[in-house]
Design a protein around this motif. Structure first.
Motif, PDB file in Angstrom:
ATOM      1  N   LYS A   1       0.833  -1.205   0.000  1.00 53.09           N
ATOM      2  CA  LYS A   1       0.000   0.000   0.000  1.00 53.09           C
ATOM      3  C   LYS A   1       0.869   1.256   0.000  1.00 53.09           C
ATOM      4  O   LYS A   1       0.600   2.211  -0.743  1.00 53.09           O
ATOM      5  CB  LYS A   1      -0.912  -0.002   1.229  1.00 53.09           C
ATOM      6  N   PHE A   2       1.926   1.244   0.828  1.00 53.46           N
ATOM      7  CA  PHE A   2       2.795   2.420   0.946  1.00 53.46           C
ATOM      8  C   PHE A   2       3.468   2.758  -0.379  1.00 53.46           C
ATOM      9  O   PHE A   2       3.487   3.918  -0.815  1.00 53.46           O
ATOM     10  CB  PHE A   2       3.850   2.172   2.027  1.00 53.46           C
ATOM     11  N   THR A   3       4.029   1.737  -1.061  1.00 49.12           N
ATOM     12  CA  THR A   3       4.734   1.997  -2.313  1.00 49.12           C
ATOM     13  C   THR A   3       3.777   2.399  -3.434  1.00 49.12           C
ATOM     14  O   THR A   3       4.118   3.205  -4.292  1.00 49.12           O
ATOM     15  CB  THR A   3       5.545   0.759  -2.733  1.00 49.12           C
ATOM     16  N   LYS A   4       2.569   1.843  -3.399  1.00 47.39           N
ATOM     17  CA  LYS A   4       1.567   2.229  -4.401  1.00 47.39           C
ATOM     18  C   LYS A   4       1.135   3.673  -4.193  1.00 47.39           C
ATOM     19  O   LYS A   4       1.027   4.455  -5.153  1.00 47.39           O
ATOM     20  CB  LYS A   4       0.365   1.299  -4.321  1.00 47.39           C
TER      21      LYS A   4
ATOM     22  N   PHE B   1       5.949   4.301  -6.280  1.00 43.90           N
ATOM     23  CA  PHE B   1       7.263   3.710  -6.482  1.00 43.90           C
ATOM     24  C   PHE B   1       7.268   2.941  -7.797  1.00 43.90           C
ATOM     25  O   PHE B   1       6.266   2.346  -8.185  1.00 43.90           O
ATOM     26  CB  PHE B   1       7.603   2.752  -5.343  1.00 43.90           C
ATOM     27  N   ALA B   2       8.411   2.940  -8.462  1.00 37.70           N
ATOM     28  CA  ALA B   2       8.566   2.190  -9.702  1.00 37.70           C
ATOM     29  C   ALA B   2       8.479   0.694  -9.407  1.00 37.70           C
ATOM     30  O   ALA B   2       8.922   0.221  -8.353  1.00 37.70           O
ATOM     31  CB  ALA B   2       9.897   2.523 -10.365  1.00 37.70           C
ATOM     32  N   LYS B   3       7.897  -0.055 -10.331  1.00 35.19           N
ATOM     33  CA  LYS B   3       7.762  -1.503 -10.191  1.00 35.19           C
ATOM     34  C   LYS B   3       8.651  -2.212 -11.208  1.00 35.19           C
ATOM     35  O   LYS B   3       8.743  -1.776 -12.355  1.00 35.19           O
ATOM     36  CB  LYS B   3       6.296  -1.916 -10.417  1.00 35.19           C
TER      37      LYS B   3
ATOM     38  N   PHE C   1      16.350  11.386  -0.800  1.00 33.91           N
ATOM     39  CA  PHE C   1      16.352  10.369  -1.841  1.00 33.91           C
ATOM     40  C   PHE C   1      15.098  10.397  -2.715  1.00 33.91           C
ATOM     41  O   PHE C   1      15.162   9.971  -3.876  1.00 33.91           O
ATOM     42  CB  PHE C   1      16.504   8.975  -1.217  1.00 33.91           C
ATOM     43  N   CYS C   2      13.988  10.840  -2.179  1.00 30.24           N
ATOM     44  CA  CYS C   2      12.717  10.691  -2.900  1.00 30.24           C
ATOM     45  C   CYS C   2      12.094  12.007  -3.349  1.00 30.24           C
ATOM     46  O   CYS C   2      10.996  11.996  -3.927  1.00 30.24           O
ATOM     47  CB  CYS C   2      11.715   9.935  -2.024  1.00 30.24           C
ATOM     48  N   GLU C   3      12.717  13.131  -3.076  1.00 31.26           N
ATOM     49  CA  GLU C   3      12.180  14.400  -3.559  1.00 31.26           C
ATOM     50  C   GLU C   3      12.099  14.382  -5.093  1.00 31.26           C
ATOM     51  O   GLU C   3      12.989  13.814  -5.730  1.00 31.26           O
ATOM     52  CB  GLU C   3      13.085  15.552  -3.092  1.00 31.26           C
ATOM     53  N   PRO C   4      11.051  14.925  -5.716  1.00 28.14           N
ATOM     54  CA  PRO C   4      10.029  15.830  -5.171  1.00 28.14           C
ATOM     55  C   PRO C   4       8.799  15.132  -4.596  1.00 28.14           C
ATOM     56  O   PRO C   4       7.827  15.811  -4.259  1.00 28.14           O
ATOM     57  CB  PRO C   4       9.644  16.661  -6.391  1.00 28.14           C
TER      58      PRO C   4
END
Length: 319
Positions: free
Chosen positions: A62-65, A69-71, A142-145
């Protein structure tokens, strides 16, 4: 003579204050409520056993969706996990090796570790909370923006292994699991994202297949040789302490947490990094190009250079 009298007077004052402090504090330290401490569980871990703390993301599908996040693999997400693990290893120097894949990380404390008197609850909660807070703290790095939409959480457990062989087999199991999961996920998401299959249809396509079948689907339908995919995806990330040369600092070395993307199942790994088992001091190590340019190393080098520049400025400004 005057100095001697002053010292005696100061000593008498300190002694008087100490007595007053102790007389006031002692009833609190030995109050009638102290008996409640007897209800605390004695959770000291057995001596001479390897301690593994494994952390897993809670509901990370759920968090990555939610965070797009890339799969099947998101480089930024994987590097964030590893950098949170680096912070844990910097704080707990009795962790001799860590291994991470997907949304999990395993931290191995040497069998001689004495941290927190080997109290299981203390070790577990401190490592898990530091990992989780580091994951949140370095999110923008690491994840911005992308914005962190809600706080992630991780569960954790402690497992003990009585022998070196058992500990090695544990890490071998986690790396083998990395390969199995990544191969499946790679084929699954290719079928969904490029093959026009629904999630249910892709699951049905892969039901009962073996590794050879999955490799054939990847190659024949999508032109992908699985063995050419990044080793971080296929083998996971191993973290070890090493003494490495810092770029742009005239050969200066520093102790750093270095990522490795290699096979740890075979004896070669353990022969090359014997300090993991012996708990000797970190070895001098020459980084390869992939390690040198990896975000984990670049972040650590930035900190070393910044600290050196701050020290240099302090020396220049001092009278």
């Amino acid at each position: 003579m005057l100095n001697l009298l002053c010292r005696k007077k100061a000593a008498n004052v300190i002694s008087l204050v100490s007595k007053r402090f102790l007389s006031k504090s002692s009833p609190m330290a030995n109050s009638k409520f102290d008996y409640v401490r007897n209800f605390e569980k004695n959770d000291a871990i057995l001596p001479n056993c390897w301690i593994v703390v494994r952390i897993d993301g809670k509901a990370f599908h759920k968090f990555t969706k939610k965070h797009d996040f890339a799969k099947p693999n998101d480089d930024n997400g994987l590097n964030l996990m590893s950098y949170a693990a680096v912070q844990v290893m910097k704080e707990f120097n009795e962790i001799v090796i860590a291994f991470g894949q997907s949304d999990e990380y395993s931290f191995v404390l040497h069998k001689t570790a004495e941290v927190y008197n080997r109290r299981e609850s203390k070790i577990l909660t401190c490592i898990n909370s530091l990992f989780t807070s580091s994951y949140v703290f370095y999110w923008n790095t690491f994840c911005e923006p992308k914005k962190l939409l809600y706080p992630p959480s991780f569960d954790a457990r402690v497992v003990l292994y009585p022998s070196d062989e058992d500990m090695r087999n544990y890490l071998s199991w986690r790396q083998a699991d990395t390969h199995i999961n990544n191969l499946y996920n790679t084929v699954f998401w290719k079928l969904v994202l490029e093959g026009g299959r629904t999630n249910v249809e892709a699951q049905e396509d892969l039901s009962g297949t073996f590794s050879a079948d999955k490799n054939e689907i990847l190659f024949s339908r999508f032109g992908i040789n699985y063995n050419n995919l990044p080793q971080m995806y296929r083998k996971g990330t191993i973290l070890l302490r090493k003494n490495v040369e810092v770029p742009k600092l005239d050969g200066k070395r520093t102790q750093a947490i270095v990522p490795f993307f290699v096979d740890l199942i075979k004896d070669q790994f353990w022969n090359e990094h014997a300090e993991v088992l012996t708990r000797d001091r970190p070895q001098d190590y020459k980084l390869d190009e992939e390690q040198l340019m990896h975000p984990l190393m670049q972040k650590q080098f930035d900190i070393v250079c910044k600290r050196k520049n701050n020290n240099k400025n302090t020396e220049q400004n001092s009278p």
